[in-house]
Design an enzyme around this catalytic site. Structure first.
Site, mmCIF file in Angstrom:
data_model
loop_
_atom_site.group_PDB
_atom_site.id
_atom_site.type_symbol
_atom_site.label_atom_id
_atom_site.label_comp_id
_atom_site.label_asym_id
_atom_site.label_seq_id
_atom_site.Cartn_x
_atom_site.Cartn_y
_atom_site.Cartn_z
ATOM 1 N N ARG B 50 36.048 43.847 34.407
ATOM 2 C CA ARG B 50 35.779 42.445 34.647
ATOM 3 C C ARG B 50 35.272 42.360 36.067
ATOM 4 O O ARG B 50 35.762 43.059 36.950
ATOM 5 C CB ARG B 50 37.069 41.628 34.534
ATOM 6 C CG ARG B 50 37.583 41.551 33.106
ATOM 7 C CD ARG B 50 39.030 41.174 33.053
ATOM 8 N NE ARG B 50 39.420 40.982 31.668
ATOM 9 C CZ ARG B 50 39.728 39.788 31.143
ATOM 10 N NH1 ARG B 50 39.757 38.706 31.895
ATOM 11 N NH2 ARG B 50 40.019 39.688 29.875
ATOM 12 N N ASP B 52 34.059 39.610 39.281
ATOM 13 C CA ASP B 52 34.045 38.233 39.767
ATOM 14 C C ASP B 52 32.640 37.749 40.060
ATOM 15 O O ASP B 52 31.697 38.545 40.135
ATOM 16 C CB ASP B 52 34.856 38.149 41.066
ATOM 17 C CG ASP B 52 36.335 38.231 40.806
ATOM 18 O OD1 ASP B 52 36.793 37.619 39.832
ATOM 19 O OD2 ASP B 52 37.042 38.916 41.583
ATOM 20 N N ARG B 198 38.378 44.707 46.567
ATOM 21 C CA ARG B 198 38.032 43.819 47.691
ATOM 22 C C ARG B 198 39.206 43.686 48.661
ATOM 23 O O ARG B 198 39.015 43.606 49.886
ATOM 24 C CB ARG B 198 37.610 42.450 47.164
ATOM 25 C CG ARG B 198 36.256 42.483 46.466
ATOM 26 C CD ARG B 198 35.976 41.197 45.707
ATOM 27 N NE ARG B 198 36.122 40.028 46.559
ATOM 28 C CZ ARG B 198 36.140 38.781 46.102
ATOM 29 N NH1 ARG B 198 36.015 38.549 44.794
ATOM 30 N NH2 ARG B 198 36.269 37.773 46.920
#
Lengths: 248, 248
Positions: B50, B52, B198
């Site tokens: 997935r 962002d 991140r």
């Protein structure tokens, strides 16, 4: 008077070219406007190379003169602040001798051309590469490129709008190599004619696609006739890489 | 029923993320809409990872099923034609076994994070890198990163919105290296928590800037507390590089 040498990186996409144009935005105008906003002085930006609309630069070398004294680092920071949101950045700024000239002192220019050779469309690199969807033989392109290296009349590889007095130029290096799905062309010369790199790349691509024999590149060069050009590659893949000066 | 495995490259900038969202465009919806236009079938796209909003992929692996038979090459070409002008490209398409699953069969994921470490703003790579304007010590970042490699509870490095049942993950590799003005981070794991890469990159940057000692990364990890996170790096620099399957 103080002369400032700049190193400039830019995305050529939104501009009509590096040099000031009557009919649209240019990198020169963006930098001159930023300098006016910072210094209050209307400068003239001189650059090592001219680039067309859509052509990029990783390290263009330029200069302008200022009457007032400025710290080069603060000047660079100020220019970068004023250049936003244009995709133009001053990556280095230094004081140089009054007789140093970004264009006339430059003794070598280096360009790189990026071809992505695959079926799928461009995503992250759209506007930054030339997509060629049929297989290219990079080794054949490199061999054919060697016909262009040397001291030649490059009339065939010159734009009809080229303003150079003499079409005879010395091409010092023209290398083609494959890295995965990329085909990368690099060209070194003291100076280039208008559209010369794009014209050479487009013609080498004809060889890479198997449509031209390698010898046809030599024949096209010898013809000294723009009509003999294989193809003019699009600006998207072209990068001004470096300008070389005697004191470097 | 035929299962098609796709390799997908995309620029995450214009999307709310890879997976379908109620509140904006997604890569999943773009590919599903393209598949519907080509095949007349409403498919569901399953993907290895997935991502962002703003996160990119060089080689996401995905699959969907079709009732009708299609030639994989023609399907890929059709999808790419329908995906224009979205910056999403199918770079490979093949028929796989019915029990091959892009997400559940995947045994390894690799991410890369690009930091440009210089004063000047981004031009050609805007939206594609994280610009850090103060000097980073990449070697200190690499040393600090080794505190995170291994089997740990990564609660500190996990988004509040993370839906994973278990915050314990094995991080196989976390390398930091400098290449000129670029600092490049690569991370390998069987799977990652939401925002894990991140969060790790942002925290390592605190070390690189000299604001954190290397040991503080180990302490933040041991705290298992999101409030101990150094910094969450922006999505711009993050790329899904590869998904690994047992039969690769």
């Amino acid at each position: 008077m103080t002369r400032f040498a700049l190193t400039i990186e830019f995305d050529g996409g939104p501009f009509m070219g590096l040099q000031r144009q009557d009919h649209g935005p240019s990198v020169q105008q963006a930098v001159e406007d930023a300098a006016l906003a910072i210094t209050g002085e209307q400068v003239i930006l001189h650059s090592a190379g001219r680039t067309d609309s859509g052509v990029h630069a990783l390290a263009m070398r330029s200069h302008f003169d200022l009457e007032k004294l400025f710290d080069p680092f603060r000047l660079m920071e100020g220019l970068n602040a004023k250049l936003r949101p244009d995709p133009v950045a001053v990556t280095a700024c230094e004081v140089v001798a009054d007789d140093w000239h970004a264009r006339f002192s430059c003794v070598g220019r280096r360009y790189r051309y990026l071809i992505r050779n695959r079926r799928a469309p461009l995503t992250l690199t759209r506007g930054r590469e030339w997509l060629v969807t049929r297989p290219l033989d990079a080794k054949a392109m490199h061999r054919a490129a060697q016909h262009l290296v040397g001291h030649h009349d490059f009339t065939t590889f010159r734009s009809a709008h080229c303003q150079a007095a003499d079409p005879v130029k010395s091409l010092d290096r023209l290398d083609v190599r494959r890295e995965g799905e990329m085909v990368i062309v690099e060209a070194d010369a003291r100076s280039f004619l208008h559209h010369q790199v794009r014209s050479m790349v487009g013609t080498l691509a004809m060889v890479g696609l198997g449509r031209w024999r390698e010898e046809q590149v030599a024949q096209a060069l010898a013809a000294r006739d723009r009509q003999q050009l294989g193809h003019n590659a699009p600006p998207d893949g072209l990068y001004f890489l470096a300008a070389i000066y005697p004191d470097d």
